[in-house]
Design a protein around this motif. Structure first.
Motif: not given
Lengths: 399, 399
Positions: B5-6, B52-56, B104-107
């Motif tokens: 996490i950032n 973030a790569g999620l579907t809105a 979570s998606r990034e990693n």
């Protein structure tokens, strides 16, 4: 002898004045001081004064006058309304004055001038317009007054600045008579058509603020709360109890306005501002009541861990009516409605209270149906309105 | 193991969300449901979810989702605020969820979705958006709800109609965790960094109206008045007295909103509408309190010659948190801040109450400075915010 008044013209003008701000049920009116409807009504009144042969004048507060030549008797009242008012409160006295001034000029009667005072209903203070005109309140202080939404009087009156002609000298008037609806149940209950006013009660008005701590209504335990609404409620209970030893059956006191902050169901209110108004015919009692109110507020602030602050104390002292004018009204009432009139005090405040500081002043009442006023339902039978006009006209003709 | 996490990105996004409706002192926010600021914030959130790569996805109520593929754990809270709120109430849980879903998606971590529910703060009801999503409140009934100014929900939500994509199926979520500020004084006083919630109190909410007779505050004798403010004050006093026999030290009840009519200092108020809200961890006690409230209102209406009416009874029953999710949060807290966390109930209501009807659900708290919330002054140390994020991320990684 009686001037040739025109009851139809009088009633027609009264209905026309209602068209400015007509609202609500029945004959309701929404025409608070300096609103668009109020200013439009004042513009129309100034036009009517001119058509009646009077000189229209408007002072900085927005009080509108129709002036006869030389010394004259002043008739009038106010044309602003409560936030929800009726068609007669104030309007009646102006339109009656207009009819008598006009018919007097048409028939060579006495010199009669007419006035519509501004903000009698207290958007900013208490009878604000006539308070300033009579010197009870300085123009500078009036300018700083705020209404309940935070608008300053100096800003509100800008909207009618183009009408202003300047100060109107009270020295030109020989006296003042205000015809008004009773706004109470006395005449309606007794069946009398006319009330000749003996005196007007005094009034005090003060905004009170309790400030505690705004917080979450779920996570703040009851014993840790500093809830401003609870403080107002406790203050009200304590005050009702303590005033019992001070008041008479004629004394009244009212919390009519309250603003919680932030006024949301899930938040312990951190701040409450409310109006505290009290009225009595005795100046000393008004002062004793003020002390009870201040003491109760301090006690509640201590018990509830609040800060207590208040706005300026506004008000007017009780006054008695001028004997000569009052006698003229009584004589006229006895002639027009023998056995159907009475002398009575006024529990309501009127511009007459202020004007009486400057010149002899008096008032007459007509009945209010069911005693209702300061509400859309306010009304008076037209027959009673015309009786009032006849009594006033007769009294004027004898002065 | 813990996802990467950032914390800086998390805090930066939290500050950015505050920029929608930033107001008042400190880190205050004015972003009530369906306001311009609220809708702008939801538009920005939808964009963040996509980045973030999620579907809105947005449902008809205005609940905004960022969906991972397939079955996923749902994190989130609400982004609407109180009329005067802080920057963390609701916002924290969404931005923490966003950071964990993104990292979570990034990693290559677990599937994590995010939600921002609408009108948790109750402009129209009680946690309105998640109530409808969870089937506790029908969309048709929600549409008829009015806010305190008389605006209908169906009209208010029109302003974000262009964002709506349709219903979001709750069946895709394996559970729900809401991170939130405590909004109370417990953690701040104890020095603990994390509270793992055991259960959430229930709440009842009802608008009550007393209607008497509006009249002139000078001419209406005290004994003839039907003053609606006096009725509210007497009701409050009677209720406080009678509830003593029913409540526990944890029970709370609040009158946070009041509207007098016509709310003018010179008028006896003819009508008063106010909010009545009560909360307790026990459903039976909530029902007993309702009966006390109704009885007190009827008694006061009789004594003060008022009519008593009320709006719909809204509310949510108490719920307990899911054992498995709660254990994951406790384990993570024990790892990240050993000896500096505690189990505790939630006195505040949350969207989790509704979501728990649909799926396993749990909550964690971070401290509120001085326990203050639902106020501009609400705040939490940034170090505590990041600790909360770390605990939540760790718990998610173990589920």
């Amino acid at each position: 002898m009686c001037p040739m008044i025109n009851p139809d013209r009088f009633l027609s003008n009264l209905h026309h004045l209602r068209s400015f701000g007509a609202a609500g049920v029945g004959r309701g009116v929404v025409r608070p001081a300096y609103s668009e409807a109020d200013i439009a009504a004042r513009r129309w009144l100034a036009g009517q004064f001119r058509q009646a042969g009077l000189t229209a004048r408007v002072d900085a507060m927005g009080n509108v006058f129709g002036l006869a030549e030389g010394p004259s008797l002043l008739l009038g009242s106010h044309s602003d309304s409560q936030p929800e008012g009726g068609w007669l409160d104030g309007a009646l006295g102006i339109i009656a004055g207009l009819e008598i001034a006009r018919s007097s000029r048409e028939n060579g009667g006495p010199q009669v001038s007419v006035a519509s005072f501004q903000d009698e209903e207290g958007r900013f203070g208490v009878t604000t317009g006539s308070s300033v005109w009579s010197g009870q309140l300085s123009d500078a202080r009036a300018c700083t007054l705020l209404d309940h939404t935070g608008v300053q009087l100096s800003d509100a009156r800008e909207a009618m600045a183009d009408m202003v002609t300047g100060r109107v000298d009270p020295g030109q008037f020989t006296g003042f008579i205000e015809m008004h609806i009773e706004q109470g149940p006395v005449l309606d209950a007794s069946g009398d058509a006319i009330g000749v006013v003996t005196g007007i009660v005094g009034i005090r008005d003060m905004n009170i603020t309790f400030e505690g701590q705004q917080n979450h209504a779920g996570t703040t335990p009851m014993h840790l709360r500093r809830d401003a609404f609870q403080a107002v409620s406790a203050f009200n209970t304590l005050l009702n109890d303590r005033l019992r030893n001070v008041v008479t059956p004629q004394t009244v006191w009212t919390i009519g306005h309250i603003a919680l902050h932030p006024n949301a169901s899930s938040i312990v209110p951190g701040k409450a501002t409310f109006s505290m108004q009290w009225r009595d015919a005795d100046t000393d009692r008004l002062t004793r009541m003020e002390q009870v109110i201040r003491d109760a507020a301090v006690d509640i602030a201590t018990r509830h861990r609040m800060t207590f602050t208040h706005g300026p104390l506004l008000g007017l002292d009780p006054v008695v009516m001028d004997g000569r004018l009052r006698a003229a009204l009584s004589d006229a009432a006895g002639h027009v409605v023998p056995g159907r009139w009475r002398e009575m005090p006024s529990g309501a405040l009127h511009d007459t209270t202020n004007v009486s500081r400057l010149m002899p002043a008096a008032m007459l009442f007509v009945p209010s149906i069911n005693g209702v006023s300061h509400a859309f339902e306010e009304d008076t039978r037209e027959e009673d309105l015309v009786t009032g006009l006849r009594v006033l006209a007769r009294a004027v003709s004898t002065l």
